[in-house]
Design an enzyme around this catalytic site. Structure first.
Site, PDB file in Angstrom:
ATOM      1  CG  HIS A  49       1.799  17.091  19.259  1.00  0.00           C
ATOM      2  ND1 HIS A  49       1.673  18.447  19.117  1.00  0.00           N
ATOM      3  CD2 HIS A  49       2.246  16.639  18.046  1.00  0.00           C
ATOM      4  CE1 HIS A  49       2.057  18.815  17.912  1.00  0.00           C
ATOM      5  NE2 HIS A  49       2.396  17.722  17.225  1.00  0.00           N
ATOM      6  CD  GLU A  50      -1.362  20.765  25.505  1.00  0.00           C
ATOM      7  OE1 GLU A  50      -1.771  19.611  25.769  1.00  0.00           O
ATOM      8  OE2 GLU A  50      -2.077  21.797  25.619  1.00  0.00           O
ATOM      9  CG  HIS A  66      -1.880  18.422  16.597  1.00  0.00           C
ATOM     10  ND1 HIS A  66      -1.073  17.361  16.939  1.00  0.00           N
ATOM     11  CD2 HIS A  66      -1.666  18.650  15.276  1.00  0.00           C
ATOM     12  CE1 HIS A  66      -0.400  16.966  15.870  1.00  0.00           C
ATOM     13  NE2 HIS A  66      -0.724  17.723  14.839  1.00  0.00           N
ATOM     14  CD  GLN A  76       0.382  16.886   3.715  1.00  0.00           C
ATOM     15  OE1 GLN A  76      -0.767  17.261   3.503  1.00  0.00           O
ATOM     16  NE2 GLN A  76       1.065  17.293   4.782  1.00  0.00           N
ATOM     17  CG  MET A 125       5.294  19.482  21.630  1.00  0.00           C
ATOM     18  SD  MET A 125       3.722  19.416  22.534  1.00  0.00           S
ATOM     19  CE  MET A 125       4.352  19.600  24.190  1.00  0.00           C
ATOM     20  CB  SER A 135       2.891  13.505  14.547  1.00  0.00           C
ATOM     21  OG  SER A 135       1.807  14.391  14.764  1.00  0.00           O
ATOM     22  NE  ARG A 136       7.143  13.239   9.033  1.00  0.00           N
ATOM     23  CZ  ARG A 136       6.359  14.036   8.275  1.00  0.00           C
ATOM     24  NH1 ARG A 136       6.164  15.287   8.638  1.00  0.00           N
ATOM     25  NH2 ARG A 136       5.796  13.577   7.180  1.00  0.00           N
TER      26      ARG A 136
END
Ligand code: AMP
Length: 281
Positions: free
Chosen positions: A34-35, A37, A61, A185, A187-188
């Site tokens: 996403h933005e 990253h 992890q 933001m 990923s989850r």
């Protein structure tokens, strides 16, 4: 953009890209970009000649009851986004390429900092993070590596590891990139349903309320955490795992917030665990 999937492809790509004196930068990620990253890609591009990105969902992890199996993945989309953003090299190793001998017997011990905040609820998590980051730094030997402040404890631990173990890479921290309503933001965030997504923004509102109190002169951590909790209590889908005011270097809880204080929180939104933080000082 060169895409490498094996160690030997990576070595070949590095040889091709490491022109005399070229500075190498690395952005480690778990993909589903996403933005946030991509802001790390921009930051590294401003400081180096060659921008490398790794995309690897690191099993070490994840705890046994965590979301390794369901972690979102979209390789084609990630590659298109990285190419559009001007990355030069992407490393997408399959599991057996990262851990050819199976799970590593020797791992990085994060020490006491790894047991605070998220470490209290995710045993082994930071050892897994530091171990994979140590491997990536070993494989890439970058001049600079960038990590996001969203994962505040992770960034602090990586900085400590690189300094304590003389790993030689410069660690740069990137500011948190947020959605329009303030949600950090992640990923989850893709796990959230419509109502959860609306309420998730209240986490940031709570942190802003705490920051406002700090700016008014309130210094007692209990009051600052109270300001956060009061706002979050209005969102019934949110369940606070922890909300703490800590020293940004030692990560120890402080009773009185000073210029080095950070409020760090982990909050369940439905079944999704979200983290966020704000620098008070
Ligand atoms: P991840 O793919 O979640 O492991 O994240 C890879 C890197 O991106 C880590 O250094 C994160 O801290 C960083 N990152 C993730 N989300 C954000 C965000 N919203 N803003 C800034 N950096 C982020």
């Amino acid at each position: 953009m060169i895409v490498a999937r094996t160690r030997s492809e990576l070595a070949g790509a590095q040889q091709a890209l490491r022109r005399d004196g070229a500075r190498f930068g690395l952005v480690p990620t778990m993909g589903y970009l996403h933005e946030g990253h991509l802001s790390l890609v921009d930051l590294v591009a401003a400081r180096t000649d060659v921008v490398a990105v790794s995309v690897f969902v690191n099993p070490l992890q994840f705890g046994p009851s965590e979301d390794l199996a369901t972690y979102p993945r979209d390789e084609a989309r990630d590659l298109a986004m990285l190419e559009a953003r001007g990355a030069h090299l992407v490393f997408l190793p399959p599991l057996e390429e990262m851990y050819p001998e199976g799970p590593p017997a020797v791992r990085v011990d994060p020490g006491p900092l790894g047991h605070r905040l998220c470490g209290r609820y995710r045993p082994g998590h930071f050892s897994g993070v530091l171990t994979v980051v140590a491997k990536l730094l070993g494989l890439f030997r970058p001049d600079v590596a960038v990590f996001g402040r969203k994962d505040f404890q992770q960034e602090a631990l990586i900085r400590r590891m690189v300094s304590d173990l003389d790993m030689g890479t410069e660690i740069v921290a990137a500011p948190i990139v947020r959605e329009d309503d303030g949600l950090a933001m992640s990923s989850r965030n893709s796990y959230l349903d419509v109502e959860e997504r609306v309420q998730a923004a209240v986490i940031h509102a709570g942190l802003q309320a705490a920051l406002a109190r700090f700016r008014e002169g309130v210094r007692e951590s209990e009051m600052l955490v109270g300001a956060f909790a009061e706002v979050v209590a209005a969102a019934p889908l949110l369940d606070v795992q922890y909300a703490e005011v800590v020293d940004r270097w030692s990560l120890e809880s402080v009773e009185v917030a000073d210029e080095r204080a950070v409020m760090a929180v982990a909050v369940f939104c439905g079944k999704t665990r979200l983290i966020d933080n704000v620098e008070l000082g």
